[in-house]
Design a protein around this motif. Structure first.
Motif, PDB file in Angstrom:
ATOM      1  N   GLY A 172       6.381  -4.371   0.632  1.00 40.51           N
ATOM      2  CA  GLY A 172       5.102  -2.663   0.700  1.00 40.51           C
ATOM      3  C   GLY A 172       4.684  -1.959  -1.215  1.00 40.51           C
TER       4      GLY A 172
ATOM      5  N   GLU B 121      11.554  -1.115  -0.100  1.00 43.43           N
ATOM      6  CA  GLU B 121      11.132  -0.395  -0.730  1.00 43.43           C
ATOM      7  C   GLU B 121      12.000   0.977  -1.190  1.00 43.43           C
ATOM      8  OE1 GLU B 121       9.714  -1.539   2.051  1.00 43.43           O
ATOM      9  OE2 GLU B 121       7.899  -3.119   2.319  1.00 43.43           O
TER      10      GLU B 121
ATOM     11  N   SER C   9      -2.783   3.361   2.522  1.00 46.85           N
ATOM     12  CA  SER C   9      -1.645   4.201   1.056  1.00 46.85           C
ATOM     13  C   SER C   9      -2.954   5.105   0.791  1.00 46.85           C
ATOM     14  CB  SER C   9      -1.328   3.294  -0.138  1.00 46.85           C
ATOM     15  OG  SER C   9      -0.532   3.988  -1.121  1.00 46.85           O
TER      16      SER C   9
ATOM     17  N   HIS D 110       7.237   5.909   6.602  1.00 50.78           N
ATOM     18  CA  HIS D 110       5.980   7.041   7.237  1.00 50.78           C
ATOM     19  C   HIS D 110       4.708   6.678   7.338  1.00 50.78           C
ATOM     20  CE1 HIS D 110       5.843   4.227   2.861  1.00 50.78           C
ATOM     21  NE2 HIS D 110       4.244   5.245   3.076  1.00 50.78           N
ATOM     22  N   LYS D 111       4.538   5.227   7.292  1.00 55.02           N
ATOM     23  CA  LYS D 111       2.621   5.234   7.663  1.00 55.02           C
ATOM     24  C   LYS D 111       2.719   5.586   8.945  1.00 55.02           C
ATOM     25  CE  LYS D 111       2.389   1.117   4.098  1.00 55.02           C
ATOM     26  NZ  LYS D 111       4.139   0.857   3.955  1.00 55.02           N
TER      27      LYS D 111
ATOM     28  N   SER E 198      11.847   6.021   2.793  1.00 52.48           N
ATOM     29  CA  SER E 198      10.461   5.891   3.592  1.00 52.48           C
ATOM     30  C   SER E 198      10.438   4.957   4.900  1.00 52.48           C
ATOM     31  CB  SER E 198       9.517   4.770   2.388  1.00 52.48           C
ATOM     32  OG  SER E 198      10.222   4.130   2.155  1.00 52.48           O
ATOM     33  N   GLY E 199      11.619   4.198   4.908  1.00 49.56           N
ATOM     34  CA  GLY E 199      11.069   3.338   6.014  1.00 49.56           C
ATOM     35  C   GLY E 199      13.107   2.207   6.282  1.00 49.56           C
TER      36      GLY E 199
ATOM     37  N   CYS F 144      10.219   6.288  -3.930  1.00 53.30           N
ATOM     38  CA  CYS F 144       9.476   4.407  -4.118  1.00 53.30           C
ATOM     39  C   CYS F 144       8.444   5.385  -4.452  1.00 53.30           C
ATOM     40  CB  CYS F 144      10.072   3.323  -3.453  1.00 53.30           C
ATOM     41  SG  CYS F 144       9.533   3.294  -1.676  1.00 53.30           S
TER      42      CYS F 144
ATOM     43  N   GLY G 148       4.252   1.901  -3.828  1.00 54.19           N
ATOM     44  CA  GLY G 148       3.398   1.677  -3.759  1.00 54.19           C
ATOM     45  C   GLY G 148       2.400   1.595  -4.516  1.00 54.19           C
ATOM     46  N   GLY G 149       1.704   1.903  -3.418  1.00 56.38           N
ATOM     47  CA  GLY G 149       0.236   2.937  -3.435  1.00 56.38           C
ATOM     48  C   GLY G 149       0.722   4.189  -3.885  1.00 56.38           C
ATOM     49  N   GLY G 150       1.804   4.669  -3.177  1.00 58.28           N
ATOM     50  CA  GLY G 150       1.932   6.067  -3.707  1.00 58.28           C
ATOM     51  C   GLY G 150       1.853   7.448  -2.427  1.00 58.28           C
ATOM     52  N   SER G 151       2.055   6.310  -1.446  1.00 55.03           N
ATOM     53  CA  SER G 151       1.811   7.436  -0.128  1.00 55.03           C
ATOM     54  C   SER G 151       3.121   7.933  -0.201  1.00 55.03           C
ATOM     55  CB  SER G 151       1.002   7.073   1.234  1.00 55.03           C
ATOM     56  OG  SER G 151       2.000   5.969   1.439  1.00 55.03           O
ATOM     57  N   ASN G 152       3.842   7.446   0.440  1.00 60.74           N
ATOM     58  CA  ASN G 152       5.099   8.071   0.790  1.00 60.74           C
ATOM     59  C   ASN G 152       5.723   9.402   0.213  1.00 60.74           C
ATOM     60  OD1 ASN G 152       8.372   6.953   0.146  1.00 60.74           O
ATOM     61  ND2 ASN G 152       7.045   5.327  -0.600  1.00 60.74           N
TER      62      ASN G 152
HETATM   63  C1  LIG Z   1       4.716   0.793   2.846  1.00 60.44           C
HETATM   64  C2  LIG Z   1       5.630   1.619   2.406  1.00 60.44           C
HETATM   65  C3  LIG Z   1       6.043   2.046   1.411  1.00 60.44           C
HETATM   66  C4  LIG Z   1       5.005   1.673   0.201  1.00 60.44           C
HETATM   67  O1  LIG Z   1       4.063   2.523   0.314  1.00 60.44           O
HETATM   68  P1  LIG Z   1       3.548   3.587  -0.390  1.00 60.44           P
HETATM   69  O2  LIG Z   1       1.940   3.843  -0.212  1.00 60.44           O
HETATM   70  O3  LIG Z   1       3.932   3.299  -1.603  1.00 60.44           O
HETATM   71  O4  LIG Z   1       4.380   5.128   0.455  1.00 60.44           O
HETATM   72  C5  LIG Z   1       7.194   1.837   0.419  1.00 60.44           C
HETATM   73  N1  LIG Z   1       7.740   2.115   1.753  1.00 60.44           N
HETATM   74  C6  LIG Z   1       7.947   1.640   2.998  1.00 60.44           C
HETATM   75  C7  LIG Z   1       8.839   1.594   3.986  1.00 60.44           C
HETATM   76  C8  LIG Z   1       6.932   0.916   3.906  1.00 60.44           C
HETATM   77  O5  LIG Z   1       6.439   0.581   4.740  1.00 60.44           O
END
Ligand SMILES: *Cc1c(COP(=O)(O)O)cnc(C)c1O
Length: 622
Positions: free
Chosen positions: A528, A575, A411, A307-308, A601-602, A452, A454-458
């Protein structure tokens, strides 16, 4: 001539508006956007000698001038349009308000035609006017502004939130609701509705129906309403030296993002470069395994594998439109670096990626990818030589080169306005998923979402389209690493007292820290998710109870990864495997027949080495 009349649009719009009784209300004389009165160049002579500054600050004009300004349209240049529009429309609309309100009260849904009605609605205190331009004889049923057919940027249209007013940008969702309720009416309100000749209305609805098939733009109100504070979290904690570039960004991002030029370019790149919309895949075998009907939102199929890219591309474009020639970014595992390098290569922007020296060694393949796309990778050699050290170096660079340089954050974190910007660029995930789910499930909403964090963007990208829907449960999954009690984890919402509210790298949120406030070490097999802080909006969603957060360990994630790979032929990123593992737990609490969306997310290609190491013993055939 009747003021209110029922029109038969069923032939043209049976699909989109079945069962809805559609009324139209004419507001004769309230204004016309058909050109003549509002075309500034055609009326230039009439405005010579007028004191523009006095007009611009006139209380009845100033708000509209501000709308123009925010949308990147110079109100001085377009003043005749604005002023003319206000004088003619606003005054007359006001006289009609009691009647408008009376009619609006009788229906469930309202669609507004033309800019003029926006003034009427604003004056009436009716919230959230949005345009459905029904005026045109030609094909350009764009939302229109005071300048003839110049498209109005979407941000301009959305004044306040409303459930009743249909927007071109949210119409698809609301229509689903409206049409399920057989008593629903749709009121078309506007000055240019034809006297019972409903051909243009039909054409408009047809076109809208067609457009709906293309997907809607994410609602810009999600951007405007965000931050700097998420209750006690968020904010903008920056050193004085960073104040100029952050202020510049804060001033300009809304205006640029709301502009038609930005929207057109960004939407086009999302479609043709990123490959959006990404599919929403029903995974039947996996569903059977976990006991709930499961859809995956396939961000793994986006360009660069996660998603990045949605965010990297959006911000790179923002940087370009801010006139910046150089982009810097930090990266931990390298995924954000790869996405940023790709976006900058595409747009022809110089790109520098800061990366901890240790991370560079661990993620050598991503370093090569970044370099292949023409970006420079700079090693951060301070501290633990990981992500937070890379961020520190990137911030130092930003301070030194703010004039030419844009800092592209990866993120939903950091000082305001980054959490708002990143959320906005990732909200495309939720917007698409909501539409796709409704199309596949007869207009319904999912029972739960799992992502999931991490920072929380997805996660916030997926959640954003559903936060206002109380029936949709939201679940974020953190990385438990080797378990909370071992100290080797990345649980910011834990119970063990290792995480408290604190300020890190520009914002306040939950941070893993020791008793003295020293930032805690983190661990996860998913690079991530290996970060000591969680985004401020997640902190708010957690404190308010709107979203639930659970965790999955390294082992659980690995098992979920294997399960999905085996039963669906989809290898998720480590992740995303945490989201799958979380969903397995969530599934146990959900009622029979529940339907969920998991954000994938990936993809797992980047993790193959880790996966191979951890699974080789049991997997190698003899
Ligand atoms: C970076 C990453 C995440 C974690 O980042 P968020 O900002 O929480 O989304 C999750 N999944 C993948 C595949 C990533 O590359």
């Amino acid at each position: 001539m009747n003021e209110i009349f029922e029109i038969d649009v069923s032939a043209a719009a049976r699909v989109q508006f079945p069962g809805a009784r559609v009324l139209a209300m004419r507001l004769p004389g309230v204004g016309s956007v058909d050109g003549a009165g509002l075309d500034w160049s055609a009326n230039r002579a009439a405005w010579t000698g007028v004191d523009k500054d006095a007009l611009l600050t006139h209380p009845s004009i100033a708000p509209y001038a501000n709308y123009y300004q925010r949308a990147g349209i110079n109100p001085r240049k377009h003043l005749p349009s604005v002023a003319n529009f206000i004088h003619r429309a606003f005054g007359r609309a006001q006289a009609r308000l009691p009647r408008i309100n009376e009619v609006v009260d009788t229906v469930n849904w309202v669609a507004v035609s033309t800019m003029t009605s926006l003034g009427a609605f604003d004056a009436a205190g009716i919230e959230g006017p949005v345009l459905l331009d029904l005026s045109g004889e030609d094909e350009s049923y764009e939302p229109v502004g005071g300048q003839g057919r110049e498209p109005l940027p979407a941000g301009l249209l959305v004044l306040r939130d409303s459930k009743k007013v249909l927007s071109l940008f949210s119409i698809r969702d609301t229509v689903h609701t409206a049409t399920r309720d057989s008593t629903s009416d749709l009121l078309l309100l506007g000055c240019v509705l034809p006297p019972l000749d409903s051909t243009p209305v039909r054409a408009a609805l047809q076109l809208v129906a067609q457009r709906l098939g293309d997907g809607r733009s994410p609602a810009l109100e999600t951007l405007a309403g965000q931050g700097p504070w998420f209750d006690d979290h968020g904010g903008c904690f920056i050193a004085e030296t960073l104040s100029p570039p952050v202020s510049e960004l804060t001033e300009r991002y809304q205006q640029i993002i709301a502009s038609a030029a930005f929207q057109q370019r960004y939407r086009s790149l999302l479609k043709h470069y990123v490959g959006r919309a990404t599919p929403l895949t029903l995974v039947e075998n996996f569903s059977r395994e976990i006991g709930v009907k499961t859809y995956l939102k396939r961000e793994d199929l986006a360009h660069t594998g996660a998603h990045k890219i949605n965010n990297a591309l959006g911000q790179a474009l923002l940087a370009q439109m801010m006139g910046k020639r150089r982009v810097i970014a930090e990266t931990g595992a390298g995924q954000h670096g790869v996405a940023t390098a790709a976006a900058c290569a595409l747009l022809g922007i110089e790109c520098v990626i800061y990366m901890g020296l240790r991370d560079m060694q661990r993620q050598a393949l991503n370093v090569q990818r970044i370099r292949l796309m023409g970006a420079r990778v700079v090693a951060a050699t301070g501290g633990t030589q990981t992500l937070k050290d890379a961020i520190n170096d990137a911030l130092r660079d930003w301070v030194a080169n703010a004039d030419t340089t844009y800092y592209l954050l990866g993120s939903a974190l950091g000082p305001h306005p980054y959490p708002a910007i990143v959320r906005y660029f990732q909200s495309v995930i939720g917007d698409e998923a909501r539409q796709q789910f409704a199309a596949l499930e007869d207009g319904a909403l999912p029972d739960a979402l799992v992502a999931c964090v991490g920072g929380g963007s997805n996660a916030i990208g997926l959640f954003s389209a559903f936060i206002e829907e109380p029936d949709v449960q939201l679940f974020g999954v953190e990385a438990a690493g080797q378990g909370e009690s071992t100290g080797n984890h990345s649980i910011r919402f834990g119970q063990g007292g290792q995480s408290r509210s604190g300020v890190l790298q520009g914002c306040r949120s939950y941070v893993l820290q020791d008793a003295n406030g020293q930032i805690g070490e983190t661990h996860s097999i998913a690079p991530g998710l290996d970060y000591p802080m969680v985004g401020p909006e997640h902190a708010q969603l957690r404190d308010s109870g709107r979203a639930n957060y659970l965790w999955a360990s390294d082992d659980e994630a690995l098992q979920a990864l294997q399960l999905l790979s085996r039963c669906e032929g989809i290898i998720p990123a480590l992740e995303s495997a945490h989201a799958l593992a979380g969903a397995i737990k969530v599934a146990r609490q959900l009622p029979q027949g529940a339907r969920i969306i998991i954000n994938l997310s990936g993809r797992g290609d980047k993790d193959m080495q880790t996966i191979a190491q951890l699974t080789s013993a049991e997997e190698v055939p003899q």
